[in-house]
Scaffold this active site. Sequence first.
Site, short mmCIF file in Angstrom:
data_model
loop_
_atom_site.label_atom_id
_atom_site.label_comp_id
_atom_site.label_asym_id
_atom_site.label_seq_id
_atom_site.Cartn_x
_atom_site.Cartn_y
_atom_site.Cartn_z
N SER A 1 145.08 -34.40 103.74
CA SER A 1 145.36 -35.57 104.58
C SER A 1 146.56 -36.36 104.08
O SER A 1 146.65 -36.71 102.90
CB SER A 1 144.12 -36.48 104.56
OG SER A 1 144.48 -37.80 104.89
N GLY A 2 147.47 -36.67 105.00
CA GLY A 2 148.62 -37.49 104.64
C GLY A 2 148.19 -38.89 104.23
O GLY A 2 148.72 -39.48 103.28
N LEU A 3 147.19 -39.42 104.96
CA LEU A 3 146.71 -40.77 104.64
C LEU A 3 146.11 -40.79 103.23
O LEU A 3 146.45 -41.64 102.40
CB LEU A 3 145.65 -41.19 105.67
CG LEU A 3 144.89 -42.48 105.33
CD1 LEU A 3 145.83 -43.67 105.27
CD2 LEU A 3 143.77 -42.74 106.34
N ASP B 1 151.02 -44.73 104.27
CA ASP B 1 151.09 -43.49 105.03
C ASP B 1 152.29 -43.57 105.98
O ASP B 1 152.16 -43.45 107.19
CB ASP B 1 149.77 -43.30 105.80
CG ASP B 1 149.67 -41.94 106.47
OD1 ASP B 1 150.45 -41.04 106.12
OD2 ASP B 1 148.80 -41.79 107.36
N ASP C 1 148.56 -31.68 106.36
CA ASP C 1 149.04 -32.71 107.28
C ASP C 1 150.54 -32.87 107.00
O ASP C 1 150.92 -33.50 106.01
CB ASP C 1 148.27 -34.00 106.99
CG ASP C 1 148.72 -35.16 107.87
OD1 ASP C 1 149.65 -34.96 108.69
OD2 ASP C 1 148.14 -36.24 107.72
N ASP D 1 152.73 -34.47 108.69
CA ASP D 1 153.29 -35.64 109.37
C ASP D 1 154.27 -35.19 110.47
O ASP D 1 153.91 -34.37 111.29
CB ASP D 1 153.97 -36.57 108.35
CG ASP D 1 152.93 -37.28 107.47
OD1 ASP D 1 151.74 -37.25 107.83
OD2 ASP D 1 153.31 -37.82 106.43
N GLU E 1 153.04 -33.78 113.85
CA GLU E 1 152.73 -34.70 114.94
C GLU E 1 154.00 -35.13 115.67
O GLU E 1 155.07 -35.24 115.04
CB GLU E 1 151.94 -35.90 114.42
CG GLU E 1 152.66 -36.76 113.41
CD GLU E 1 151.72 -37.68 112.64
OE1 GLU E 1 150.90 -37.16 111.84
OE2 GLU E 1 151.81 -38.90 112.82
N LYS F 1 156.93 -41.66 110.01
CA LYS F 1 155.77 -41.89 110.88
C LYS F 1 154.99 -43.13 110.43
O LYS F 1 155.22 -43.65 109.32
CB LYS F 1 154.85 -40.66 110.89
CG LYS F 1 154.41 -40.11 109.57
CD LYS F 1 153.15 -40.71 108.94
CE LYS F 1 152.01 -40.95 109.87
NZ LYS F 1 150.93 -39.96 109.71
N ASN G 1 150.74 -44.49 110.37
CA ASN G 1 149.39 -43.96 110.58
C ASN G 1 148.88 -44.36 111.97
O ASN G 1 149.12 -45.47 112.45
CB ASN G 1 148.44 -44.49 109.50
CG ASN G 1 147.08 -43.85 109.61
OD1 ASN G 1 146.21 -44.34 110.32
ND2 ASN G 1 146.91 -42.72 108.95
N SER G 2 148.17 -43.44 112.58
CA SER G 2 147.72 -43.63 113.96
C SER G 2 146.74 -44.79 114.10
O SER G 2 146.56 -45.32 115.19
CB SER G 2 147.06 -42.35 114.47
OG SER G 2 147.92 -41.26 114.28
N ARG H 1 150.32 -31.63 116.92
CA ARG H 1 149.44 -32.78 117.12
C ARG H 1 150.01 -33.70 118.19
O ARG H 1 151.17 -34.13 118.08
CB ARG H 1 149.28 -33.50 115.80
CG ARG H 1 148.68 -34.87 115.88
CD ARG H 1 148.27 -35.29 114.48
NE ARG H 1 148.15 -36.72 114.34
CZ ARG H 1 147.81 -37.31 113.20
NH1 ARG H 1 147.59 -36.58 112.11
NH2 ARG H 1 147.73 -38.61 113.13
N HIS I 1 144.65 -36.27 119.28
CA HIS I 1 144.18 -37.41 118.49
C HIS I 1 143.86 -38.58 119.39
O HIS I 1 144.52 -38.78 120.43
CB HIS I 1 145.27 -37.80 117.48
CG HIS I 1 144.70 -38.45 116.25
ND1 HIS I 1 143.37 -38.44 115.95
CD2 HIS I 1 145.31 -39.13 115.23
CE1 HIS I 1 143.17 -39.08 114.81
NE2 HIS I 1 144.34 -39.51 114.35
C1 SPV Z 1 145.54 -38.04 108.03
O1 SPV Z 1 144.44 -37.78 107.58
O2 SPV Z 1 146.48 -38.39 107.35
C2 SPV Z 1 145.74 -37.97 109.47
C3 SPV Z 1 144.65 -38.22 110.33
O3 SPV Z 1 146.85 -37.76 109.87
S1 SPV Z 1 144.71 -39.88 110.74
O4 SPV Z 1 144.69 -40.66 109.56
O5 SPV Z 1 143.56 -40.04 111.57
O6 SPV Z 1 145.93 -40.10 111.50
MG MG Z 2 148.29 -38.09 108.54
#
Ligand code: SPV
Ligand code: MG
Length: 525
Positions: free
Chosen positions: A42-44, A54, A81, A83, A110, A116, A118-119, A155, A186
């Site tokens: 996971s990027g986060l 992130d 991930d 990004d 994505e 980027k 974070n979503s 994504r 997502h």
């Molecule tokens: C991550 O886990 O870094 C993701 C998923 O990209 S989210 O945090 O839901 O965007």
């Molecule tokens: Mg991410």
Amino acid sequence: MKKTTRLRQLLQSPELEFLLEAHNALSAKIAEEAGFPAIWASGLSMSAQFGVRDSNEASWSQVVDALEFMSDATQVPILVDGDTGYGNFNSLRRLVRKLEQRELAGVCIEDKEFPKTNSFGASDRQVLASVDEFCGKIKAAKDSQLDPDFVVVARVEALIAGAGMEEALRRAEAYHAAGADAVLIHSKKTRADEVIEFSRQWAARCPLVIVPTKYYSTPVEVFRKAGFSLAIWANHLLRASIPAMQSAARRIRQQQGVVAIEDQIAGLDEVFRLQGAEELAQAERTYAPAPGRGVLAVLLAASRGRELESLTVDRPKAMLHIAGKPILQRLVEECRRQGIHGIRVVAGYQAETVILEGVEVVVNEAHESTGELASLRLALPHEGQALIVYGDLLMRSSVLRDVLEIPGDAVAVVDSLTTEGPDNDYAQCSAPDDRSLFGPAITVERMVSSDRPNQGRWIGLLRLGGPALEAAHQVLQHLPDGSISDLINALVEAGTAIQVHYIHGHWLDVNRLEDLEKADAFARA
Ligand code: SPV
Ligand code: MG
């Protein structure tokens, strides 16, 4: 099976599979051990464990370095991930090559602009990439991968950016046509309606991936029915670790110590296990010189220890528990700590109670009518070094370490502080202990009882190798049964120089009831 092939299978199988997030090698290993068939890097979570946001604050090469550790630590595939690919199509090509080199199984990119956000983050700046530009990235990624099974997931962030279902489907279709192996749709809604509607309209054109971080309360059966291929629990190990660490930190600070939390945190053994310490220990046995290499410890444990009365009715004294474990177990662990892995115990009285993992047990059936030498004859090796040890001996590590490291073929450990006592294990030596480190070589002249002048007590630890071991076998052929002290005397008479290693306490043996309390305190100290 290659990790890439495995991930592709998981994606393409009709079953819904769950991936768990990991953010470093330790969490990756924990996810794998829990049974997850693949891992989401996971990027986060990775940015959080770096202590940054992130928002592509960690450089791609810093992320790839961390991914390499994760990949090395696990066998299951890792979906990275990626990004937005850390730049344009060209940056992504290079990323794909680097991921493949490190055996990462796939990348998810994505359709947002670099850098980027974070979503779910505080920033509502969710700028979508142009469809054409993103399709170019997908093509570049697919064209640059060397392993045909490497997976590229596209994504779609249209629902996150508020661009609507139609736009999400239009984008997914374009990405599919550009060569994406799967689409991650997502959503930040707390209900799964959006992604389910997307799946319905998508109609299984390619595998679909979801991240139910916000709509986590939806029963997973719903995801299964909707036909998703993968569902990713994207940040849960990171979030589990945060309150655990915060609470431990607070309590250690408040209590100015760790006693209260010690039993609630992972033991060091668990840390070592997760690091694969056992594999290194085995490799060391094969490759690294260790003082204990080629040494066979012969632990003499045939006698009952009658003076310990009722305590030794059902077991020999060497199996008595001292501070929670049998004396023999302590000896075995001590030997292993010093790199001695050949361990042979001579049992006799209640031999069936002598159960020790990874240890050879030989039985002196005639233990009632014979003595130490009969036991020794059953166990003394013909090659290498033999370390003869009384099975009721407790000692500090340094005693064993030193007897292994001292050069020479025959070494007896003598405690110069003890010159009196009931047994016959006292050594007359060529010189008294002057406590100098580099004094003249001192040898045993005769083993006697303590009513004769002596320089100290032999503690029940004797190392024999080379010609001294050969001499011991010869002497044993002629010697009537007796004690190890008798063997030492016979060796000396036959011309073997047995070097004395003087110590000053730091050992105990267990013969009488009053020894037990002392032994317990000694073992606990
Ligand atoms: C991550 O886990 O870094 C993701 C998923 O990209 S989210 O945090 O839901 O965007
Ligand atoms: Mg991410």
